[in-house]
Design a protein around this motif. Structure first.
Motif, PDB file in Angstrom:
ATOM      1  N   LYS A   1       0.820  -1.215   0.000  1.00  0.00           N
ATOM      2  CA  LYS A   1       0.000   0.000   0.000  1.00  0.00           C
ATOM      3  C   LYS A   1       0.855   1.266   0.000  1.00  0.00           C
ATOM      4  N   ALA A   2       2.103   1.132   0.381  1.00  0.00           N
ATOM      5  CA  ALA A   2       2.987   2.303   0.404  1.00  0.00           C
ATOM      6  C   ALA A   2       3.463   2.680  -0.990  1.00  0.00           C
ATOM      7  N   GLU A   3       3.378   1.761  -1.942  1.00  0.00           N
ATOM      8  CA  GLU A   3       3.934   2.031  -3.266  1.00  0.00           C
ATOM      9  C   GLU A   3       3.226   3.176  -3.967  1.00  0.00           C
ATOM     10  N   GLY A   4       1.919   3.311  -3.773  1.00  0.00           N
ATOM     11  CA  GLY A   4       1.213   4.428  -4.375  1.00  0.00           C
ATOM     12  C   GLY A   4       1.685   5.769  -3.864  1.00  0.00           C
ATOM     13  N   PHE A   5       2.163   5.809  -2.633  1.00  0.00           N
ATOM     14  CA  PHE A   5       2.709   7.035  -2.049  1.00  0.00           C
ATOM     15  C   PHE A   5       4.142   7.261  -2.544  1.00  0.00           C
ATOM     16  N   ARG A   6       4.895   6.188  -2.654  1.00  0.00           N
ATOM     17  CA  ARG A   6       6.280   6.314  -3.107  1.00  0.00           C
ATOM     18  C   ARG A   6       6.365   6.717  -4.576  1.00  0.00           C
ATOM     19  N   ALA A   7       5.277   6.560  -5.310  1.00  0.00           N
ATOM     20  CA  ALA A   7       5.276   6.957  -6.719  1.00  0.00           C
ATOM     21  C   ALA A   7       5.565   8.444  -6.880  1.00  0.00           C
ATOM     22  N   PHE A   8       5.146   9.246  -5.902  1.00  0.00           N
ATOM     23  CA  PHE A   8       5.433  10.689  -5.967  1.00  0.00           C
ATOM     24  C   PHE A   8       6.334  11.153  -4.825  1.00  0.00           C
ATOM     25  N   CYS A   9       6.615  10.262  -3.886  1.00  0.00           N
ATOM     26  CA  CYS A   9       7.498  10.606  -2.769  1.00  0.00           C
ATOM     27  C   CYS A   9       8.446   9.425  -2.537  1.00  0.00           C
ATOM     28  N   PRO A  10       9.440   9.255  -3.402  1.00  0.00           N
ATOM     29  CA  PRO A  10      10.267   8.035  -3.378  1.00  0.00           C
ATOM     30  C   PRO A  10      11.088   7.836  -2.117  1.00  0.00           C
TER      31      PRO A  10
END
Length: 329
Positions: free
Chosen positions: A41-50
């Motif tokens: 679920k964190a990957e969607g956030f890391r897409a714009f905040c790596p």
């Protein structure tokens, strides 16, 4: 300018699509950490905040000394508990609406805020939108005379998603907790009015309200006025708020999901005068909210929505449920 480092409790869809991006983009803010037990679920956030730091539990994020402020988008029934825990961990807190499910539940949060000196408030983003700020200004200046009536409508249809937290009583679901806070709180914020008499009609499915109609007499600094509101999770999408005064009326388009539902506009109609329209196509209410929060905790700047404001709206919601007449379609 000191950067405010933010953490988010839970990988909610709304957080991923709106508030996390607003924090990431806001001036003076940094999205530092996310708490989720599901790394996927964190990957969607890391897409714009790596460079996002991911904690496996809410407690671990609250223990992170690098986090200054916490945003809480958890299901409604968890808001009070985790707002309290975040403040006890020394964090400033921005909690999604409704911050509580009863007005009395907010009182301990106010006391904890005052005792700790931390800033905590409800994420009531509309008061950060220039459409609403301009409306409040026009009403205060008497542009349409003394307010005699206000009405609000907010509806959408999510019957196809029975597992949604808004359709589940155990998570504090229902149209009133979800969108009644906007229909009721927005009119309170603009007029300063509070209900002196109120009656409500509610349709329920599976223990949650899916339609609610409220009729109230409101008392504000400008005197008494009538108010009607409709919220529903079973009707086609509609958003509109109207303030009618002795000398004209103001209508707000896209008052709650500006830019998504439609273009945010303030229409003012006054007899004998040209119609007046103000448009706000580029306003970013979520980013504005984050930046205002940062100014408040850095500089003590004024902030337009307090726990006391949230308590007032929740007290009105409590009265709506207490005055309920259960109906069927």
């Amino acid at each position: 300018m000191k950067t405010v480092n933010w953490g988010i409790l839970g990988a909610a869809k709304f957080a991923r699509e709106h508030m996390a991006r607003a924090i990431h983009e806001a001036e003076g803010a940094r999205l530092l950490a996310l708490a989720t037990s599901d790394p996927a679920k964190a990957e969607g956030f890391r897409a714009f905040c790596p460079d996002l730091k991911v904690h496996a539990s809410y407690e671990a994020l609250l223990a992170d000394p690098g986090v200054d402020a916490v945003y809480i988008p958890l299901p409604n029934h968890l808001h009070v508990e985790w707002t309290r825990k975040a403040m006890e961990a020394g964090k400033h807190v921005l909690t999604e609406k409704p911050i509580a499910l009863r007005a009395a539940e907010i009182d301990p949060l106010i006391a904890l805020r005052d005792r700790t000196g931390l800033f905590a408030t409800e994420a009531y983003m509309i008061v950060h939108h220039p459409q609403w700020q301009r409306t409040q200004q026009l009403v205060a200046e008497g542009a349409i005379g003394r307010i005699l009536h206000a009405d609000a409508a907010f509806s959408y249809d999510n019957r196809a998603d029975p597992g949604n937290i808004r359709n589940r009583p155990e998570t504090g679901g229902g149209s009133i907790p979800d969108i009644g806070v906007y229909a009721y709180g927005s009119v309170r914020w603009v007029t300063g009015g509070e209900p002196v008499a109120l009656r409500s009609r509610i349709v329920r499915e599976n223990g949650v309200d899916v339609f609610a109609q409220v009729v109230a007499d409101m008392e504000g600094p400008g005197g008494r006025f009538t108010y009607t509101a409709m919220t529903s999770m079973r009707l086609p999408a509609r958003q509109e708020v109207v303030f009618q005064g002795e000398a004209g009326l103001i209508r707000l388009t896209a008052p709650f999901n500006a830019g998504l539902f439609g273009e945010a506009r303030v229409h003012m109609f006054r007899p004998g005068q040209p119609d007046h329209v103000e448009r706000f196509p580029g306003a970013r209410q979520y980013r504005n909210q984050v930046e205002a929060f940062g100014r408040r905790i850095r500089d003590g700047a004024a902030y337009p929505w307090s726990l006391e404001d949230a308590r007032g709206t929740q007290a009105m919601i409590d009265r709506v449920f207490e005055g309920e007449m259960t109906l069927g379609y």
